[in-house]
Design a protein around this motif. Structure first.
Motif, PDB file in Angstrom:
ATOM      1  N   TYR A 122       0.876  -1.165   0.000  1.00 49.78           N
ATOM      2  CA  TYR A 122       0.000   0.000   0.000  1.00 49.78           C
ATOM      3  C   TYR A 122       0.916   1.217   0.000  1.00 49.78           C
ATOM      4  N   GLY A 123       0.791   2.047  -1.022  1.00 48.43           N
ATOM      5  CA  GLY A 123       1.704   3.185  -1.142  1.00 48.43           C
ATOM      6  C   GLY A 123       3.124   2.677  -1.286  1.00 48.43           C
ATOM      7  N   ASP A 124       4.004   3.141  -0.427  1.00 46.33           N
ATOM      8  CA  ASP A 124       5.403   2.729  -0.449  1.00 46.33           C
ATOM      9  C   ASP A 124       5.693   1.566   0.504  1.00 46.33           C
ATOM     10  N   GLU A 146      -3.795  -3.314   2.879  1.00 53.28           N
ATOM     11  CA  GLU A 146      -3.659  -2.060   3.637  1.00 53.28           C
ATOM     12  C   GLU A 146      -3.860  -2.337   5.119  1.00 53.28           C
ATOM     13  N   ASP A 147      -2.803  -2.177   5.876  1.00 51.80           N
ATOM     14  CA  ASP A 147      -2.829  -2.393   7.324  1.00 51.80           C
ATOM     15  C   ASP A 147      -2.853  -1.028   7.999  1.00 51.80           C
ATOM     16  N   ARG A 154      -7.802  -3.097   4.836  1.00 51.06           N
ATOM     17  CA  ARG A 154      -8.478  -3.484   3.593  1.00 51.06           C
ATOM     18  C   ARG A 154      -7.610  -4.481   2.823  1.00 51.06           C
ATOM     19  N   ILE A 155      -8.291  -5.394   2.153  1.00 49.69           N
ATOM     20  CA  ILE A 155      -7.608  -6.316   1.238  1.00 49.69           C
ATOM     21  C   ILE A 155      -8.444  -6.453  -0.033  1.00 49.69           C
ATOM     22  N   GLU A 156      -7.772  -6.816  -1.097  1.00 49.24           N
ATOM     23  CA  GLU A 156      -8.444  -7.274  -2.307  1.00 49.24           C
ATOM     24  C   GLU A 156      -7.588  -8.396  -2.869  1.00 49.24           C
ATOM     25  N   PRO A 183      -4.821  -7.176   8.135  1.00 48.59           N
ATOM     26  CA  PRO A 183      -5.457  -7.604   6.890  1.00 48.59           C
ATOM     27  C   PRO A 183      -5.570  -9.116   6.750  1.00 48.59           C
ATOM     28  N   GLN A 184      -4.591  -9.873   7.217  1.00 52.23           N
ATOM     29  CA  GLN A 184      -4.644 -11.330   7.090  1.00 52.23           C
ATOM     30  C   GLN A 184      -5.851 -11.926   7.825  1.00 52.23           C
TER      31      GLN A 184
END
Length: 172
Positions: A49-51, A108-109, A120-122, A155-156
């Motif tokens: 996520y991002g960097d 995204e953590d 979030r996860i996808e 996220p996991q």
């Protein structure tokens, strides 16, 4: 009156306690999977996520797929020796009837407990028949943690439920 206010507050509080999921069929399953045929699952590239790259997120995603398929198939293994559909060229179709390619599209953590921003996860899961090298199913799911947590959510933690539901549908 106090009981009524307490009940309303409890309902509002508890409604924010559940994670939410959305499932999208990219390719409807073309066949029911045979539980007697082995499944080989690739370990995907780590999510980001991002960097920020989330170390071991690929392994955690593969483990969630492994757990879901293990409830339905007699033999399930992971591989990190190849990536994506190129694995189909190396798989013994007598040993493994299916190959699964998980792809982390978003990971995204967040520090949800103090920021209010959910994890979030996808994840996309593509299932191939090793006999034909064709896609049997292609699906993605998103997960979003609740805004109300007691800390320690990641996220996991959003992987197991949608992976189980998707895989269970493949073996109906």
């Amino acid at each position: 009156m106090v009981q009524k206010i307490f009940a309303i507050a409890l309902v509002v509080l508890l409604s924010g306690c559940a994670s939410t999921y959305k499932h999208s069929e990219l390719k409807q399953a073309s066949e029911q999977l045979d539980p007697s045929r082995g499944v080989l699952i690739a370990v995907p590239e780590d999510g980001w996520y991002g960097d920020t790259r989330y170390q071991r997120s690929g392994q955690m995603t593969a483990n969630a797929a492994l757990a879901a398929f293990s409830k339905n198939a007699k033999k399930v293994d992971l591989t990190d020796r190849c990536e994506g559909a190129e694995c189909l060229e190396e798989i013994d179709s007598q040993e493994y009837g299916y190959f699964v390619e998980p792809i982390i599209l978003h990971w995204e953590d967040r520090a949800t407990e103090w920021s209010g921003k959910p994890d979030r996860i996808e994840i996309q899961l593509i299932v191939y028949s090793t006999a034909t090298n064709r896609q049997v199913a292609n699906s993605s799911f998103t997960g979003k943690s609740s805004w109300f947590t007691f800390g320690g959510d990641h996220p996991q933690d959003l992987l197991a439920k949608p992976a189980d539901e998707f895989v269970r549908g493949l073996y109906r």
